[in-house]
Motif scaffolding. Structure first.
Motif, PDB file in Angstrom:
ATOM      1  N   PRO A   1      14.097   3.794  -6.291  1.00  0.00           N
ATOM      2  CA  PRO A   1      14.843   4.642  -5.358  1.00  0.00           C
ATOM      3  C   PRO A   1      14.916   6.120  -5.757  1.00  0.00           C
ATOM      4  O   PRO A   1      15.084   6.982  -4.897  1.00  0.00           O
ATOM      5  N   ASP A   2      14.755   6.425  -7.048  1.00  0.00           N
ATOM      6  CA  ASP A   2      14.756   7.836  -7.455  1.00  0.00           C
ATOM      7  C   ASP A   2      13.371   8.472  -7.317  1.00  0.00           C
ATOM      8  O   ASP A   2      13.171   9.631  -7.673  1.00  0.00           O
ATOM      9  N   GLY A   3      12.386   7.711  -6.810  1.00  0.00           N
ATOM     10  CA  GLY A   3      11.053   8.248  -6.548  1.00  0.00           C
ATOM     11  C   GLY A   3      10.069   8.112  -7.698  1.00  0.00           C
ATOM     12  O   GLY A   3       8.938   8.556  -7.591  1.00  0.00           O
ATOM     13  N   THR A   4      10.472   7.459  -8.774  1.00  0.00           N
ATOM     14  CA  THR A   4       9.571   7.279  -9.909  1.00  0.00           C
ATOM     15  C   THR A   4       8.548   6.189  -9.599  1.00  0.00           C
ATOM     16  O   THR A   4       8.887   5.154  -9.029  1.00  0.00           O
ATOM     17  N   ILE A   5       7.305   6.438  -9.978  1.00  0.00           N
ATOM     18  CA  ILE A   5       6.232   5.466  -9.785  1.00  0.00           C
ATOM     19  C   ILE A   5       5.671   5.097 -11.146  1.00  0.00           C
ATOM     20  O   ILE A   5       5.399   5.974 -11.966  1.00  0.00           O
ATOM     21  N   ARG A   6       5.496   3.782 -11.361  1.00  0.00           N
ATOM     22  CA  ARG A   6       4.907   3.313 -12.610  1.00  0.00           C
ATOM     23  C   ARG A   6       4.165   2.015 -12.354  1.00  0.00           C
ATOM     24  O   ARG A   6       4.551   1.237 -11.487  1.00  0.00           O
ATOM     25  N   PRO A   7       3.072   1.758 -13.083  1.00  0.00           N
ATOM     26  CA  PRO A   7       2.337   0.508 -12.903  1.00  0.00           C
ATOM     27  C   PRO A   7       3.074  -0.665 -13.562  1.00  0.00           C
ATOM     28  O   PRO A   7       3.656  -0.518 -14.640  1.00  0.00           O
ATOM     29  N   VAL A   8       3.032  -1.807 -12.870  1.00  0.00           N
ATOM     30  CA  VAL A   8       3.637  -3.037 -13.373  1.00  0.00           C
ATOM     31  C   VAL A   8       2.684  -4.202 -13.113  1.00  0.00           C
ATOM     32  O   VAL A   8       1.777  -4.102 -12.289  1.00  0.00           O
ATOM     33  N   HIS A   9       2.925  -5.287 -13.812  1.00  0.00           N
ATOM     34  CA  HIS A   9       2.151  -6.514 -13.625  1.00  0.00           C
ATOM     35  C   HIS A   9       3.084  -7.646 -13.223  1.00  0.00           C
ATOM     36  O   HIS A   9       4.264  -7.653 -13.592  1.00  0.00           O
ATOM     37  N   PHE A  10       2.522  -8.604 -12.480  1.00  0.00           N
ATOM     38  CA  PHE A  10       3.211  -9.836 -12.119  1.00  0.00           C
ATOM     39  C   PHE A  10       2.252 -10.994 -12.339  1.00  0.00           C
ATOM     40  O   PHE A  10       1.032 -10.834 -12.269  1.00  0.00           O
ATOM     41  N   ASP A  11       2.814 -12.162 -12.550  1.00  0.00           N
ATOM     42  CA  ASP A  11       2.035 -13.377 -12.437  1.00  0.00           C
ATOM     43  C   ASP A  11       1.963 -13.665 -10.942  1.00  0.00           C
ATOM     44  O   ASP A  11       2.978 -13.584 -10.239  1.00  0.00           O
ATOM     45  N   VAL A  12       0.774 -13.988 -10.436  1.00  0.00           N
ATOM     46  CA  VAL A  12       0.587 -14.250  -9.010  1.00  0.00           C
ATOM     47  C   VAL A  12       0.170 -15.699  -8.830  1.00  0.00           C
ATOM     48  O   VAL A  12      -0.743 -16.180  -9.495  1.00  0.00           O
ATOM     49  N   ARG A  13       0.864 -16.355  -7.916  1.00  0.00           N
ATOM     50  CA  ARG A  13       0.538 -17.748  -7.600  1.00  0.00           C
ATOM     51  C   ARG A  13       0.350 -17.853  -6.098  1.00  0.00           C
ATOM     52  O   ARG A  13       1.183 -17.383  -5.325  1.00  0.00           O
ATOM     53  N   GLU A  14      -0.767 -18.431  -5.674  1.00  0.00           N
ATOM     54  CA  GLU A  14      -1.039 -18.638  -4.253  1.00  0.00           C
ATOM     55  C   GLU A  14      -0.311 -19.893  -3.773  1.00  0.00           C
ATOM     56  O   GLU A  14      -0.370 -20.933  -4.424  1.00  0.00           O
ATOM     57  N   THR A  15       0.379 -19.777  -2.636  1.00  0.00           N
ATOM     58  CA  THR A  15       1.051 -20.921  -2.028  1.00  0.00           C
ATOM     59  C   THR A  15       0.701 -20.954  -0.546  1.00  0.00           C
ATOM     60  O   THR A  15       0.050 -20.031  -0.035  1.00  0.00           O
ATOM     61  N   ASP A  16       1.168 -21.953   0.149  1.00  0.00           N
ATOM     62  CA  ASP A  16       0.968 -22.030   1.593  1.00  0.00           C
ATOM     63  C   ASP A  16       1.682 -20.888   2.316  1.00  0.00           C
ATOM     64  O   ASP A  16       1.327 -20.544   3.434  1.00  0.00           O
TER      65      ASP A  16
ATOM     66  N   ASP B   1      -2.087  -1.137  -6.421  1.00  0.00           N
ATOM     67  CA  ASP B   1      -2.649   0.014  -7.115  1.00  0.00           C
ATOM     68  C   ASP B   1      -4.135   0.115  -6.797  1.00  0.00           C
ATOM     69  O   ASP B   1      -4.617  -0.534  -5.875  1.00  0.00           O
ATOM     70  N   ASP B   2      -4.860   0.889  -7.557  1.00  0.00           N
ATOM     71  CA  ASP B   2      -6.272   1.144  -7.276  1.00  0.00           C
ATOM     72  C   ASP B   2      -7.236   0.275  -8.092  1.00  0.00           C
ATOM     73  O   ASP B   2      -8.424   0.548  -8.150  1.00  0.00           O
ATOM     74  N   THR B   3      -6.714  -0.787  -8.712  1.00  0.00           N
ATOM     75  CA  THR B   3      -7.592  -1.723  -9.418  1.00  0.00           C
ATOM     76  C   THR B   3      -7.823  -2.933  -8.516  1.00  0.00           C
ATOM     77  O   THR B   3      -7.224  -3.054  -7.461  1.00  0.00           O
ATOM     78  N   LEU B   4      -8.655  -3.828  -8.941  1.00  0.00           N
ATOM     79  CA  LEU B   4      -8.873  -5.071  -8.202  1.00  0.00           C
ATOM     80  C   LEU B   4      -8.040  -6.212  -8.774  1.00  0.00           C
ATOM     81  O   LEU B   4      -8.226  -7.370  -8.408  1.00  0.00           O
ATOM     82  N   ASP B   5      -7.106  -5.899  -9.640  1.00  0.00           N
ATOM     83  CA  ASP B   5      -6.241  -6.887 -10.275  1.00  0.00           C
ATOM     84  C   ASP B   5      -5.124  -7.261  -9.292  1.00  0.00           C
ATOM     85  O   ASP B   5      -4.268  -6.432  -8.969  1.00  0.00           O
ATOM     86  N   ALA B   6      -5.117  -8.505  -8.822  1.00  0.00           N
ATOM     87  CA  ALA B   6      -4.128  -8.953  -7.832  1.00  0.00           C
ATOM     88  C   ALA B   6      -2.704  -8.896  -8.363  1.00  0.00           C
ATOM     89  O   ALA B   6      -1.752  -8.787  -7.581  1.00  0.00           O
ATOM     90  N   GLY B   7      -2.523  -8.941  -9.669  1.00  0.00           N
ATOM     91  CA  GLY B   7      -1.184  -8.917 -10.241  1.00  0.00           C
ATOM     92  C   GLY B   7      -0.674  -7.538 -10.608  1.00  0.00           C
ATOM     93  O   GLY B   7       0.459  -7.381 -11.034  1.00  0.00           O
ATOM     94  N   ARG B   8      -1.493  -6.518 -10.434  1.00  0.00           N
ATOM     95  CA  ARG B   8      -1.081  -5.160 -10.810  1.00  0.00           C
ATOM     96  C   ARG B   8      -0.664  -4.390  -9.569  1.00  0.00           C
ATOM     97  O   ARG B   8      -1.384  -4.328  -8.583  1.00  0.00           O
ATOM     98  N   HIS B   9       0.515  -3.810  -9.634  1.00  0.00           N
ATOM     99  CA  HIS B   9       1.084  -3.052  -8.522  1.00  0.00           C
ATOM    100  C   HIS B   9       1.677  -1.756  -9.054  1.00  0.00           C
ATOM    101  O   HIS B   9       1.815  -1.561 -10.252  1.00  0.00           O
ATOM    102  N   LEU B  10       2.076  -0.908  -8.117  1.00  0.00           N
ATOM    103  CA  LEU B  10       2.851   0.283  -8.456  1.00  0.00           C
ATOM    104  C   LEU B  10       4.285   0.038  -8.036  1.00  0.00           C
ATOM    105  O   LEU B  10       4.550  -0.304  -6.880  1.00  0.00           O
ATOM    106  N   LEU B  11       5.188   0.203  -8.966  1.00  0.00           N
ATOM    107  CA  LEU B  11       6.617   0.068  -8.705  1.00  0.00           C
ATOM    108  C   LEU B  11       7.158   1.435  -8.336  1.00  0.00           C
ATOM    109  O   LEU B  11       6.974   2.406  -9.079  1.00  0.00           O
ATOM    110  N   VAL B  12       7.807   1.528  -7.179  1.00  0.00           N
ATOM    111  CA  VAL B  12       8.401   2.774  -6.707  1.00  0.00           C
ATOM    112  C   VAL B  12       9.913   2.549  -6.656  1.00  0.00           C
ATOM    113  O   VAL B  12      10.396   1.684  -5.925  1.00  0.00           O
TER     114      VAL B  12
END
Length: 159
Positions: free
Chosen positions: A103-118, A90-101
């Motif tokens: 199959p019917d074309g609906t877009i909505r903001p969602v959050h995830f827990d993000v963990r860095e791995t190798d 999305d347009d924030t600097l939050d690494a865990g915030r995304h836009l979910l799109v």
């Protein structure tokens, strides 16, 4: 000028992505591993698709996308063609915030827990961005976004 797109797809094999992406973009899509810069048609888009751990484990990077191609309708078309949910930043600097799109074309903001791995970022624990969640209330980055908490928009209207 060209753009870089970075998307994630829920439960799809990488080999299914290339033909669907070509149809969604109306362009030739060349896998990064075999793309020869000297032989690329001017209208081609170069893509890298691979698997990572976690939710939305199929990652798509599109390089050299002409800025005349709008991203939201493109990812909405890909979600429809694959019949899979897709994510974009999305347009924030939050690494865990995304836009979910969907199959019917609906877009909505969602959050995830993000963990860095190798193997890169691992997304887990998907939840809607909603003002009912304490982390999305008040002065959070969510409210500075074009996609405020509880936003639900059809892809074509969002473009």
């Amino acid at each position: 000028m060209t753009e870089l797109w970075n998307w994630r797809i829920d439960q799809v094999r990488p080999e299914e992505v290339y033909p669907a992406l070509a149809e969604a973009l109306g362009r030739v899509v060349m896998p990064l591993a075999v793309a020869d810069p000297a032989c690329l048609p001017t209208y081609a888009v170069v893509c890298d698709v691979w698997q990572a751990p976690g939710e939305f484990a199929t990652i798509v990077d599109c390089y050299g996308v002409p800025d005349t191609l709008p991203e939201l309708p493109a990812i909405a078309a890909l979600a429809r063609l694959l019949d899979r949910n897709c994510l974009m930043r999305d347009d924030t600097l939050d690494a865990g915030r995304h836009l979910l799109v969907t199959p019917d074309g609906t877009i909505r903001p969602v959050h995830f827990d993000v963990r860095e791995t190798d193997d890169g970022e691992v997304l887990a624990n998907q939840r809607l961005c909603t003002s009912a969640h304490p982390g999305c209330r008040g002065w959070s980055q969510c409210h500075r976004s074009r996609w405020a908490p509880d936003t639900v928009v059809p892809a074509l209207a969002a473009a």
